[in-house]
Design an enzyme around this catalytic site. Structure first.
Site, PDB file in Angstrom:
ATOM      1  N   ALA A 211      25.303  36.878  39.192  1.00  0.00           N
ATOM      2  CA  ALA A 211      26.601  36.750  39.862  1.00  0.00           C
ATOM      3  C   ALA A 211      26.969  35.281  39.980  1.00  0.00           C
ATOM      4  CB  ALA A 211      26.568  37.415  41.235  1.00  0.00           C
ATOM      5  N   ASN A 212      28.008  34.998  40.754  1.00  0.00           N
ATOM      6  CA  ASN A 212      28.410  33.625  41.022  1.00  0.00           C
ATOM      7  C   ASN A 212      28.815  33.511  42.483  1.00  0.00           C
ATOM      8  OD1 ASN A 212      31.335  34.231  41.280  1.00  0.00           O
ATOM      9  ND2 ASN A 212      31.130  34.757  39.107  1.00  0.00           N
ATOM     10  N   ARG A 213      29.283  32.354  42.890  1.00  0.00           N
ATOM     11  CA  ARG A 213      29.524  32.068  44.307  1.00  0.00           C
ATOM     12  C   ARG A 213      30.954  32.403  44.759  1.00  0.00           C
ATOM     13  NH1 ARG A 213      25.187  28.945  46.013  1.00  0.00           N
ATOM     14  NH2 ARG A 213      24.019  27.917  44.347  1.00  0.00           N
TER      15      ARG A 213
END
Length: 404
Positions: A211-213
């Site tokens: 995932a990412n932030r």
């Protein structure tokens, strides 16, 4: 913030719960948008906030008593029930909702609510078990069946150290809901706006993912702004910890492939805004069981490229939205990379920003963006994400008006 509620008159009924303190901030938020606010405080509300505080913030006398001699000389409760554009009940406690559903008229608040023909918006606030109780569910069904609008409640910590649904919607959410309900028109009335927001989660195995932030705050703010501008809005959202924007059709997805399928299902659209931070890669063969340590050897993860949602939609021959807008979250060479992305993806506009950790954009509440088109770059000052969203939708409304 524009004066989107300029000239609108809001009657705010404050119920008797700890969330009443948020209603004082709601007064300020509504007035920031140009509305005038008059308040009714129930007896319970006065245990938490004072009529003086509500009057000081609203700039108008607050009302508390059904049998007030001065007000009732000219049938004051009927005047209150007529002399507004909308009634907002916040907090709407379990008791107040029950009395509304039962048609009670035993104090000023319930008498006004029974005597009005104005649109009513309630923001429930109560303990999670009270919210889940069958009686509350019946009362809610009665109220919504009677045409009363709902915002919230949200999930979160309670005053009683419990957790769950029952927290009153935040003042900005309620103000957005009021704005959406009172929008008799707007620059995007009759338009369908499709927006993606948040991250995607690409499974490694049943318990792990790539995932990412991204928090989704900017994408969700754009959805609220589009709805406030009168558009019909579809929001395709990855996993976020945010409430659904009021008046918006929300489709929840997990992976990039899920998001592309949901986007294609939502077409046709007049404007498509791809604010989601979609993972570029996924694990080619995700494990069907949790991957275990095996004595030191690291698991080999073979990556595959995810579909490019922005480019797929921008290059459609049939059914392409009139405006396709992409986002470029960069950590270096922001404008140069955005200009290359604009040409490569085939979209009409790129909203570029610097998401380096020092800037605090991902997960934060402010943003500095550059609007990149084939004709040039327009750099905006640092704004709240809500203001970026509002300004962007006004810009897109002007752009689509000159499109053939």
């Amino acid at each position: 913030m524009t004066m989107a509620l300029s000239g609108k008159r809001i009657l705010l009924v404050i119920g008797g719960g700890i969330a009443a303190y948020k209603s004082l901030d709601l007064i300020r938020r509504l007035r920031e948008r140009g509305a005038s606010v008059r308040c009714i405080l129930t007896a319970g509300a006065q245990e938490f906030v004072t009529p003086l505080a509500a009057s000081a913030l609203s700039g108008q006398r607050s009302h508390t008593d059904l049998f007030d001699r001065e007000d009732e000389a000219d049938i004051g409760h009927i005047r209150l029930a007529r002399d507004a554009d909308m009634i907002v009940v916040a907090p709407a406690t379990a008791n107040l909702m029950a009395r509304m559903a039962g048609g009670h008229a035993d104090d000023l608040a319930t008498t006004v609510l029974l005597a009005t023909t104005l649109p009513i918006l309630i923001a429930p606030a109560m303990n999670v078990r009270m919210w889940q109780h069958a009686a509350s569910r019946r009362n809610l069904a009665t109220l919504t069946g009677d045409g009363i609008h709902l915002v919230g409640p949200n999930e979160g910590a309670m005053a009683e150290a419990e957790f769950g649904f029952g927290r009153m919607a935040e003042p900005l959410e309620i103000a957005d809901a009021v704005e959406g309900l009172l929008a008799a028109g707007g620059p995007l009335v009759g338009r369908h706006v499709l927006i993606t927001s948040g991250p995607t989660h690409e499974p490694i195995d049943p318990v792990r993912y790539i995932a990412n932030r991204s928090s989704g705050k900017q994408g969700h703010a754009i959805a609220r702004a589009a709805a406030a501008a009168g558009a019909r809005v579809t929001l395709v959202s990855g996993p976020v910890n945010l409430p659904d924007p009021f008046g918006v059709a929300v489709v929840q997805v997990e992976s990039a492939r899920d998001m592309l399928a949901a986007v294609e299902q939502a077409l046709p659209a007049d404007i498509a805004i791809f604010a989601a931070a979609v993972a570029d890669w996924r694990v080619a063969n995700a494990g069907t069981q949790k991957i275990k340590k095996n004595g030191g050897a690291l698991p080999a993860l073979s990556l595959a490229e995810n579909p490019d949602i922005l480019a797929t939609i921008a290059h459609r021959n049939a059914g392409r939205p009139q405006l396709v807008v992409g986002f470029a979250a960069e950590t270096q060479n922001v404008i140069d990379n955005a200009q290359k992305k604009l040409a490569r993806k085939g979209c009409d506009l790129i909203v570029a920003n610097d998401v380096s950790p020092a800037n605090g954009v991902m997960g934060g509440d402010r943003n500095t963006v550059h609007l990149v088109t084939a004709s040039g770059v327009d750099t905006w000052p640092t704004l709240s994400k809500a203001d970026v969203a509002e300004k962007l939708m006004a810009h897109l409304a002007r752009m689509i008006e000159v499109r053939p």
